[in-house]
Enzyme design. Structure first.
Site, short mmCIF file in Angstrom:
data_model
loop_
_atom_site.label_atom_id
_atom_site.label_comp_id
_atom_site.label_asym_id
_atom_site.label_seq_id
_atom_site.Cartn_x
_atom_site.Cartn_y
_atom_site.Cartn_z
CE LYS A 183 -4.42 -1.81 2.13
NZ LYS A 183 -4.39 -2.33 0.78
CE LYS A 228 10.92 -3.96 6.67
NZ LYS A 228 10.12 -3.98 7.86
CD GLU A 288 20.71 5.56 19.81
OE1 GLU A 288 19.96 6.77 19.49
OE2 GLU A 288 21.17 5.09 20.99
N GLY A 340 6.57 -12.23 20.71
CA GLY A 340 7.27 -12.42 19.44
C GLY A 340 8.72 -11.73 19.70
N GLY A 379 12.31 -10.15 13.63
CA GLY A 379 12.56 -9.00 13.09
C GLY A 379 11.74 -7.82 13.57
CB ALA A 380 7.91 -7.58 13.61
CG ASN A 400 10.11 -15.84 20.37
OD1 ASN A 400 9.00 -15.54 19.55
ND2 ASN A 400 10.99 -16.36 19.86
N GLY A 433 -2.51 -3.16 13.21
CA GLY A 433 -1.33 -2.58 12.93
C GLY A 433 -1.39 -1.41 11.57
#
Ligand code: ATR
Length: 267
Positions: free
Chosen positions: A15, A65, A77, A126, A129-130, A149, A238
């Site tokens: 999107k 990414k 940072e 979790g 990466g997120a 996790n 989200g």
């Protein structure tokens, strides 16, 4: 016209072009923003060619990414702490600056919801990466974080890495304390499999609010559906984080912060 894009594979679902074109129109910026399907083999060369041909910046999505993070010469940072890049900007000397605006997008969305007060207790589900992408901005917003996790060692590693920035601890899934969390954030990818993480429902029942970093326009995500079923009064997916991360990327490129509100209704 300034040239921008989002890179990913797959990319048709993105999107971002719609969001950035809307921001450009809203803030009267002259911006051409397209979606590009990155090649798994040739991604780095493709990206360098894109910038060599005059592009000013781009967004990066899965699965590139980490590769974009490695390719850039300079990093913010928050990008360094995330070890992953969702936004690149070409600097005046031609080098690439990497940023990660995911955490800022989440924090902005929590502020919009009026869910962000200092010293709250947040449970994050979790440790992939997120999660890594949002920890620094959440800790900088003075949140106390408990992270759990399926693979406990990954939660432990993140807690150890980020404890220099604030109050963060790891807990095993089976040992999450039965207490009232101000906010529970789902940062697992279980929703993509139509599932949720297996946690004690009492923990959900006690929670003040629940946020899913994934979103679904058609129906509730599995996590939001489960939270509602357990009686959580305040829930949000989200989508606002997606628009928020885009707004922070747009700001990095243009110096202008767009208004996200119209997009939350439009897209
Ligand atoms: P992302 O970039 O979306 O964070 P990731 O780095 O692969 O993707 O992380 C996925 C996260 O979802 C991890 O926390 C993962 O748990 P593990 O570290 O134990 O793999 C979690 N996850 C994915 N599928 C899951 C499932 N079926 N049950 C529980 N956790 C799951």
């Amino acid at each position: 016209m300034d040239k921008y894009a989002v890179w990913g594979n797959p990319i048709a679902q993105s999107k971002s072009p719609q969001i950035h074109r809307h921001f450009a129109q809203q803030t009267q910026q002259n911006l051409d923003y397209v979606a590009i399907l990155g090649d798994e083999e040739q991604f780095e060369q493709q990206l360098l060619d894109f910038f060599a041909q005059g592009a000013q910046g781009c967004n990066i999505t899965a699965p590139f990414k980490e590769r974009a993070f490695k390719l850039a010469q300079q990093h913010s940072e928050r990008c360094l702490s995330a070890e992953s890049c969702n936004t690149l900007k070409k600097l005046a000397d031609g080098t690439l600056f990497a940023d990660n605006t995911d955490g800022a997008g989440l924090v902005s969305d929590l502020q919009r919801l009026n869910w962000l007060k200092a010293n709250q207790n947040i449970l994050i589900l979790g440790a992939g990466g997120a999660t890594k992408g949002v920890l620094l901005p959440l800790l900088q917003a003075q949140q106390n974080i408990l992270i759990t996790n399926r693979t406990f060692s990954k939660a432990q590693e993140l807690a150890a890495k980020f404890s220099q920035y604030g109050n963060i601890q790891a807990v095993e899934l089976e040992h999450i304390p039965v207490q009232k969390f101000d906010l529970i954030i789902n940062a697992t990818s279980t929703g993509l499999q139509g599932k949720t993480l297996n946690i004690n429902p009492q923990i959900l029942q006690l929670a003040t609010a629940a946020y899913d970093m994934q979103y679904s326009k058609e129906s509730d995500t599995p996590f939001i559906a489960l939270c509602k079923q357990q009686g959580v009064k305040q829930t949000c997916d989200g989508f606002g984080m997606l628009v928020g991360q885009a707004a922070h990327a747009f700001y990095l490129w243009s110096g202008v912060m767009p208004d996200v509100e119209p997009l939350l209704m439009l897209v």
